[in-house]
Motif scaffolding. Structure first.
Motif, PDB file in Angstrom:
ATOM      1  N   ARG A  75       0.818  -1.209   0.000  1.00 42.32           N
ATOM      2  CA  ARG A  75       0.000   0.000   0.000  1.00 42.32           C
ATOM      3  C   ARG A  75       0.855   1.264   0.000  1.00 42.32           C
ATOM      4  O   ARG A  75       0.386   2.328  -0.342  1.00 42.32           O
ATOM      5  CB  ARG A  75      -0.931   0.006   1.212  1.00 42.32           C
ATOM      6  N   ARG A  76       2.113   1.153   0.443  1.00 43.96           N
ATOM      7  CA  ARG A  76       2.890   2.371   0.677  1.00 43.96           C
ATOM      8  C   ARG A  76       4.296   2.343   0.080  1.00 43.96           C
ATOM      9  O   ARG A  76       5.099   3.204   0.381  1.00 43.96           O
ATOM     10  CB  ARG A  76       2.992   2.610   2.189  1.00 43.96           C
ATOM     11  N   PHE A  77       4.587   1.346  -0.734  1.00 48.51           N
ATOM     12  CA  PHE A  77       5.987   1.167  -1.161  1.00 48.51           C
ATOM     13  C   PHE A  77       6.537   2.357  -1.939  1.00 48.51           C
ATOM     14  O   PHE A  77       7.732   2.571  -1.982  1.00 48.51           O
ATOM     15  CB  PHE A  77       6.127  -0.104  -2.001  1.00 48.51           C
ATOM     16  N   ASP A  78       5.647   3.154  -2.565  1.00 44.04           N
ATOM     17  CA  ASP A  78       6.143   4.263  -3.381  1.00 44.04           C
ATOM     18  C   ASP A  78       6.002   5.613  -2.672  1.00 44.04           C
ATOM     19  O   ASP A  78       5.906   6.655  -3.296  1.00 44.04           O
ATOM     20  CB  ASP A  78       5.438   4.270  -4.745  1.00 44.04           C
ATOM     21  N   ARG A  79       5.923   5.561  -1.352  1.00 43.74           N
ATOM     22  CA  ARG A  79       5.809   6.801  -0.582  1.00 43.74           C
ATOM     23  C   ARG A  79       6.890   6.833   0.484  1.00 43.74           C
ATOM     24  O   ARG A  79       7.434   5.791   0.847  1.00 43.74           O
ATOM     25  CB  ARG A  79       4.455   6.861   0.134  1.00 43.74           C
ATOM     26  N   ALA A  80       7.129   8.013   1.022  1.00 43.58           N
ATOM     27  CA  ALA A  80       8.055   8.115   2.143  1.00 43.58           C
ATOM     28  C   ALA A  80       7.461   7.317   3.287  1.00 43.58           C
ATOM     29  O   ALA A  80       6.229   7.285   3.435  1.00 43.58           O
ATOM     30  CB  ALA A  80       8.207   9.583   2.538  1.00 43.58           C
ATOM     31  N   PRO A  81       8.252   6.672   4.100  1.00 45.76           N
ATOM     32  CA  PRO A  81       9.728   6.657   4.042  1.00 45.76           C
ATOM     33  C   PRO A  81      10.288   5.525   3.173  1.00 45.76           C
ATOM     34  O   PRO A  81      11.477   5.291   3.219  1.00 45.76           O
ATOM     35  CB  PRO A  81      10.081   6.414   5.508  1.00 45.76           C
ATOM     36  N   PHE A  82       9.450   4.876   2.391  1.00 41.61           N
ATOM     37  CA  PHE A  82       9.929   3.702   1.653  1.00 41.61           C
ATOM     38  C   PHE A  82      10.474   4.044   0.267  1.00 41.61           C
ATOM     39  O   PHE A  82      11.070   3.206  -0.388  1.00 41.61           O
ATOM     40  CB  PHE A  82       8.812   2.660   1.512  1.00 41.61           C
ATOM     41  N   ALA A  83      10.213   5.273  -0.177  1.00 41.08           N
ATOM     42  CA  ALA A  83      10.692   5.629  -1.509  1.00 41.08           C
ATOM     43  C   ALA A  83      11.212   7.053  -1.482  1.00 41.08           C
ATOM     44  O   ALA A  83      10.718   7.905  -0.732  1.00 41.08           O
ATOM     45  CB  ALA A  83       9.570   5.496  -2.532  1.00 41.08           C
ATOM     46  N   TRP A  84      12.197   7.311  -2.300  1.00 44.01           N
ATOM     47  CA  TRP A  84      12.744   8.653  -2.422  1.00 44.01           C
ATOM     48  C   TRP A  84      12.096   9.303  -3.630  1.00 44.01           C
ATOM     49  O   TRP A  84      12.162   8.746  -4.739  1.00 44.01           O
ATOM     50  CB  TRP A  84      14.263   8.579  -2.580  1.00 44.01           C
ATOM     51  N   ARG A  85      11.429  10.426  -3.425  1.00 43.82           N
ATOM     52  CA  ARG A  85      10.735  11.146  -4.499  1.00 43.82           C
ATOM     53  C   ARG A  85       9.791  10.246  -5.288  1.00 43.82           C
ATOM     54  O   ARG A  85       9.653  10.364  -6.503  1.00 43.82           O
ATOM     55  CB  ARG A  85      11.733  11.786  -5.457  1.00 43.82           C
ATOM     56  N   ARG A  86       9.211   9.291  -4.636  1.00 41.85           N
ATOM     57  CA  ARG A  86       8.190   8.419  -5.208  1.00 41.85           C
ATOM     58  C   ARG A  86       8.664   7.524  -6.339  1.00 41.85           C
ATOM     59  O   ARG A  86       7.862   6.988  -7.088  1.00 41.85           O
ATOM     60  CB  ARG A  86       6.981   9.245  -5.682  1.00 41.85           C
ATOM     61  N   VAL A 114      -0.268 -16.518   5.911  1.00 39.08           N
ATOM     62  CA  VAL A 114      -0.603 -15.632   4.795  1.00 39.08           C
ATOM     63  C   VAL A 114      -1.679 -14.653   5.264  1.00 39.08           C
ATOM     64  O   VAL A 114      -1.592 -13.441   5.053  1.00 39.08           O
ATOM     65  CB  VAL A 114      -1.099 -16.432   3.569  1.00 39.08           C
ATOM     66  N   GLN A 115      -2.692 -15.197   5.944  1.00 34.67           N
ATOM     67  CA  GLN A 115      -3.776 -14.344   6.438  1.00 34.67           C
ATOM     68  C   GLN A 115      -3.231 -13.307   7.428  1.00 34.67           C
ATOM     69  O   GLN A 115      -3.592 -12.143   7.385  1.00 34.67           O
ATOM     70  CB  GLN A 115      -4.861 -15.222   7.081  1.00 34.67           C
ATOM     71  N   ARG A 116      -2.313 -13.727   8.293  1.00 38.02           N
ATOM     72  CA  ARG A 116      -1.696 -12.789   9.238  1.00 38.02           C
ATOM     73  C   ARG A 116      -0.920 -11.696   8.504  1.00 38.02           C
ATOM     74  O   ARG A 116      -0.922 -10.539   8.911  1.00 38.02           O
ATOM     75  CB  ARG A 116      -0.722 -13.529  10.155  1.00 38.02           C
ATOM     76  N   THR A 117      -0.240 -12.085   7.425  1.00 38.16           N
ATOM     77  CA  THR A 117       0.531 -11.106   6.662  1.00 38.16           C
ATOM     78  C   THR A 117      -0.398 -10.019   6.111  1.00 38.16           C
ATOM     79  O   THR A 117      -0.110  -8.825   6.213  1.00 38.16           O
ATOM     80  CB  THR A 117       1.259 -11.804   5.491  1.00 38.16           C
ATOM     81  N   VAL A 118      -1.529 -10.454   5.564  1.00 40.23           N
ATOM     82  CA  VAL A 118      -2.468  -9.478   5.011  1.00 40.23           C
ATOM     83  C   VAL A 118      -3.074  -8.634   6.126  1.00 40.23           C
ATOM     84  O   VAL A 118      -3.188  -7.415   6.009  1.00 40.23           O
ATOM     85  CB  VAL A 118      -3.574 -10.191   4.196  1.00 40.23           C
ATOM     86  N   LEU A 119      -3.415  -9.297   7.234  1.00 40.77           N
ATOM     87  CA  LEU A 119      -3.943  -8.561   8.386  1.00 40.77           C
ATOM     88  C   LEU A 119      -2.947  -7.505   8.846  1.00 40.77           C
ATOM     89  O   LEU A 119      -3.309  -6.369   9.140  1.00 40.77           O
ATOM     90  CB  LEU A 119      -4.205  -9.523   9.548  1.00 40.77           C
ATOM     91  N   ALA A 120      -1.692  -7.880   8.902  1.00 43.20           N
ATOM     92  CA  ALA A 120      -0.663  -6.948   9.350  1.00 43.20           C
ATOM     93  C   ALA A 120      -0.607  -5.743   8.425  1.00 43.20           C
ATOM     94  O   ALA A 120      -0.530  -4.602   8.881  1.00 43.20           O
ATOM     95  CB  ALA A 120       0.694  -7.658   9.386  1.00 43.20           C
ATOM     96  N   ARG A 121      -0.677  -5.986   7.131  1.00 39.93           N
ATOM     97  CA  ARG A 121      -0.613  -4.884   6.180  1.00 39.93           C
ATOM     98  C   ARG A 121      -1.829  -3.978   6.321  1.00 39.93           C
ATOM     99  O   ARG A 121      -1.721  -2.755   6.297  1.00 39.93           O
ATOM    100  CB  ARG A 121      -0.543  -5.440   4.755  1.00 39.93           C
TER     101      ARG A 121
END
Lengths: 513, 307
Positions: A363-374, A412-419
């Motif tokens: 959901r957030r990989f292309d936003r700060a803090p995970f990406a620089w300038r998107r 797998v279900q926990r992974t999605v829940l976590a996200r």
């Protein structure tokens, strides 16, 4: 000659390994001729593996299967059929684009090279009179409801002169009333016709009401066989999970919110074949409220979920969050804090071949803090983020870089829940969150959903498990044929009424039962 | 107006005749593809069957002097190619499409290599039925010259539809194509059924190829096939996996392909290459028109969605 009880089927000392894991460890089961035997166990206890060994899908690594009095090695499903062992699978094995008659004819082990349909149909119609259920032979399977399909599956087996009938969770798609009808009729057949039945289930109610004997499996091990007359659900649950089932301790806070947070207005959605499956659905959900949608699968639940998750376009109508239009774009999901837990999360919410870390940050990989300038992704941050969530949600994975497809269903279900639940949630859409999970995982997931509600989220819970809906919801609807046909609260729920509505019979048709 | 100008009527007749002539190889390849796809497998390599069929059929007809023996050998060549395709596809983790493309390149290359000696010689042609003998118009006579293989194809299409409904093997093919799991649960050997269906489909495509070299255009050269084998895949989708519709669709494609030559025959020379592209445009148009973001193709075998 043996003077013991005549057994229709015995499986003795069966062991089966998958990649070094003990799926079955020295399990035995004896099915008395003409009896109704239940095989009880949690998901993953090895019930299906055992039955697949009996049916010849798998060859057991140790142990043997005896059919009648003779030791009979069953090496293929075809051979099992020839011996008179028939199986009704959990997932339908009917062919949707064929008619009921074609499906029935096809299942016969020996079929003439040219089929004389006139003669076959006449013979079928005649034999249908002795069958416990009536179905239309000319109907294409696509046109049948889940209950009708299940009946066709059973009839298909009975028409093959089956001596041993194995049913793998046959009631999972049926309403309680339908389930009782089907199991009741099958029980009658064991009394009159010498049919022996092995019922795979995880429902105590079915064991107590219909079975003569029950064998319990726990984590791939034999945990005991009991006469149903001499046992009770408490004892069975102890055998099944190793302890008595703890009373659920999910805390529910009182919400004072009055204005609806999520509104569905006259929603129309079409299915894969272009027909409208949801017609004019309306619903309001306040913050701090769980609204359950109960129903038999195939009544529009999947399509409703897909509209929220962005997997399907709506035909007409509106979805409003805080009074604003929602059309399932990534931007709107982020802005409205709308999160989804679709059914079959590995297929609908994960990319199986990508790592746990990547899946956690979708959901957030292309936003700060995970990406620089998107556009430039910072792998180290993503890995750190994953490490935190793995600990917080106790996801069992060998590492952050492991493909999510290699994890067990619960993880797998926990992974999605976590996200979906790690951050602020204001609208949560959930579909069959606990399908195929064991008791401990179910309890955890229910707690997380309730926590989101207590924090003020509006939760739409679409589930085929009525018990789950009664446990979690503040209000509940029944969906049938794409329409909400009944509304109630868990406290005032009339189960008979709900069952009728699920089966598509409203108040007006009271006399049918 | 139309009545005043015999040229337009001529175009119409030429297109009709062309539909049959050019449509026949389409018919055989699409019936072959239909049979294969009904079993849940896609064979993009039928282009190779077509070209290998054309080459081997021509070669054998030339060497033996019998066109029909050529047709038979063309079919058997197709069976061998189908067998290779099937045996490769039934290995674990092998993709039908990749194998199909490899087979297509392999088969075409092989045909060009083996076919070199047959470019010059003249082989006997397949016989045809002169339905236009009553007319003095040479255009009409030429258009109504129906090849025997077309007649075979016209009979074959409804026969295949019947086969899918009334024959045990037909039902087996459909079952396997609709649901591998259901077929396994019934104890059906899925790989074997698909093997036979792929070989059968290969045979028909090979026969289609022999028509190219032994009747129309009627000689062996490297530019003989122009993607009919691949277009058959689109054609089967358009025909909703129904053999009888395959017949109609083949005629439509054949007619489109005959448009360029027909216009040229009445002296319209502009846009010759443009009109020759009509079948490809038609293929593209049909794929766009029949596809949908929202729903699946009606009649599509269930297993085809897993490829």
């Amino acid at each position: 000659m043996s003077t013991a009880m005549p057994y229709a089927l015995e499986a003795i000392g069966i062991s089966k390994y998958f990649a070094g894991v003990h799926a079955l460890d020295n399990v035995s089961i004896k099915l008395v001729e003409g009896s109704f035997h239940a095989l009880l166990g949690e998901n993953g206890a090895g019930k299906s593996t055992l039955v697949k060994c009996i049916m010849g899908y798998y060859q057991p690594d140790e142990g043997q299967v005896l059919f009648g009095f003779h030791q009979q090695e069953i090496s293929s499903p075809h051979q099992a059929l020839m011996l008179g062992i028939g199986m009704v699978y959990q997932h339908f094995t009917l062919i949707p684009n064929m008619t009921v008659a074609e499906n029935i004819i096809m299942s016969r082990p020996q079929l003439p090279a040219i089929i004389n349909w006139k003669k076959e149909m006449a013979a079928l119609r005649q034999r249908m009179e002795d069958m416990p259920f009536a179905v239309s032979l000319d109907a294409p399977v696509t046109a049948l409801s889940a209950g009708e399909k299940q009946k066709v599956e059973i009839i298909k087996q009975l028409l093959l002169d089956t001596k041993v009938l194995i049913l793998d969770e046959p009631t999972s798609v049926l309403t309680p009333t339908e389930a009782d009808e089907v199991l009741g009729k099958i029980k009658e057949l064991t009394r009159g016709n010498g049919l022996s039945v092995l019922l795979i289930t995880h429902k105590f109610r079915e064991v107590m009401n219909f079975a003569d004997e029950v064998t319990v499996l726990r984590k791939g091990k034999y945990s005991g066989t009991e006469k149903v007359a001499g046992t009770n659900p408490h004892k069975l649950s102890e055998m099944m999970i190793g302890r008595e089932l703890a009373e659920s301790s999910i805390e529910r806070t009182q919400s004072t919110e009055q204005t609806p947070l999520l509104s569905i207005r006259d929603l129309v959605v079409s299915n894969d074949h272009g027909a409208d499956i949801i017609e004019g659905l309306r619903m309001d959900i306040r913050g701090g409220e769980i609204v359950g949608v109960a129903g038999v699968s195939g009544n529009g639940q999947r399509e409703l979920m897909q509209v929220f998750s962005g997997q399907r376009d709506k035909q007409a109508g509106n979805i409003l969050v805080h009074g604003e239009q929602y059309s399932a774009t990534r931007e709107e999901m982020r802005r409205f804090k709308l999160h989804c837990l679709p059914e079959e999360p590995l297929k609908n919410a994960c990319v199986a071949n990508m790592s746990v870390a990547d899946n956690l940050v979708f959901r957030r990989f292309d936003r700060a803090p995970f990406a620089w300038r998107r556009w430039l992704i910072k792998r180290r941050k993503i890995r750190q983020h994953a490490q935190e969530l793995i600990e917080r949600f106790s996801i069992k994975t060998p590492g952050t870089d492991n493909p999510v497809g290699n994890l067990s269903g619960g993880n797998v279900q926990r992974t999605v829940l976590a996200r979906e639940l790690a951050d602020d949630v204001s609208v949560l859409i959930v579909a069959n969150p606990c399908f195929g999970l064991d008791f401990a995982a179910v309890e955890d997931i229910h707690k997380l959903i309730m926590k989101a509600r207590n924090n003020g989220a509006a939760v739409l819970l679409i589930s085929e498990d009525l018990d789950e809906i009664l446990k979690l919801s503040d209000r509940l609807h029944v969906i049938s044929d794409g329409k909400l046909v009944h509304e109630s609260t868990p406290a005032e729920a009339d189960l008979a009424m709900i069952g009728r509505c699920m089966a598509g019979h409203g108040v007006d048709h009271d006399n049918e039962y | 107006m139309v009545e005043a100008d015999p040229g337009y009527a001529g175009v119409l007749i030429a297109v009709l005749g062309g539909a049959i002539r050019v449509g026949t190889p389409f018919l055989f390849v699409s019936l072959g593809e239909c049979l294969t796809e009904k079993s849940g497998r896609i064979n993009l390599g039928l282009e190779a069957n077509l070209i290998m069929g054309a080459m081997s059929g021509y070669g054998v007809a030339y060497l033996s002097g019998s066109a029909w023996l050529g047709v038979l050998v063309a079919g058997l060549t197709g069976v061998v190619l189908g067998l290779i395709h099937a045996l490769l596809c039934q290995q674990d983790k092998v993709n039908d499409i990749a194998v199909g493309i490899a087979m297509m390149l392999f088969g075409t290359g092989l045909a060009f290599y083996l076919g070199k000696p047959f470019i010059q010689p003249v082989a006997p042609r397949l016989p045809s039925i002169e339905l236009g003998a009553w007319s003095d118009s040479p255009v009409l006579r030429a258009a109504l010259e129906i090849n025997a293989l077309f007649v075979v194809g016209v009979i074959l299409a409804p026969l295949m539809a019947w086969f899918f409904r009334y024959a045990r093997w037909g039902l087996l093919v459909r079952t396997v194509g609709e649901s591998r799991d259901a077929a396994l649960a019934m104890g059906i050997n899925v790989n074997r059924v698909r093997l036979y269906a792929t070989m059968g489909g290969g045979f028909l495509a090979g026969v289609g190829g022999s028509f190219l070299s032994l009747y129309y255009p009627g000689s062996w050269n490297e530019g003989l096939s122009s993607g009919q084998g691949l277009m058959a895949v689109a054609l089967v989708i358009f025909a909703r996996w129904n053999p009888v519709y395959c017949l109609y669709a083949s005629l439509l494609f054949g007619g489109a392909a005959a448009l360029g030559p027909a216009l040229q025959s009445v002296g319209i020379t502009w846009g010759y290459y443009l009109f020759n592209a009509a079948p490809y445009v038609l293929t593209l148009g049909i794929m766009i028109a029949t596809s949908s973001r929202k729903q699946r193709f009606a009649g599509m075998p269930g297993e085809m969605s897993n490829i």
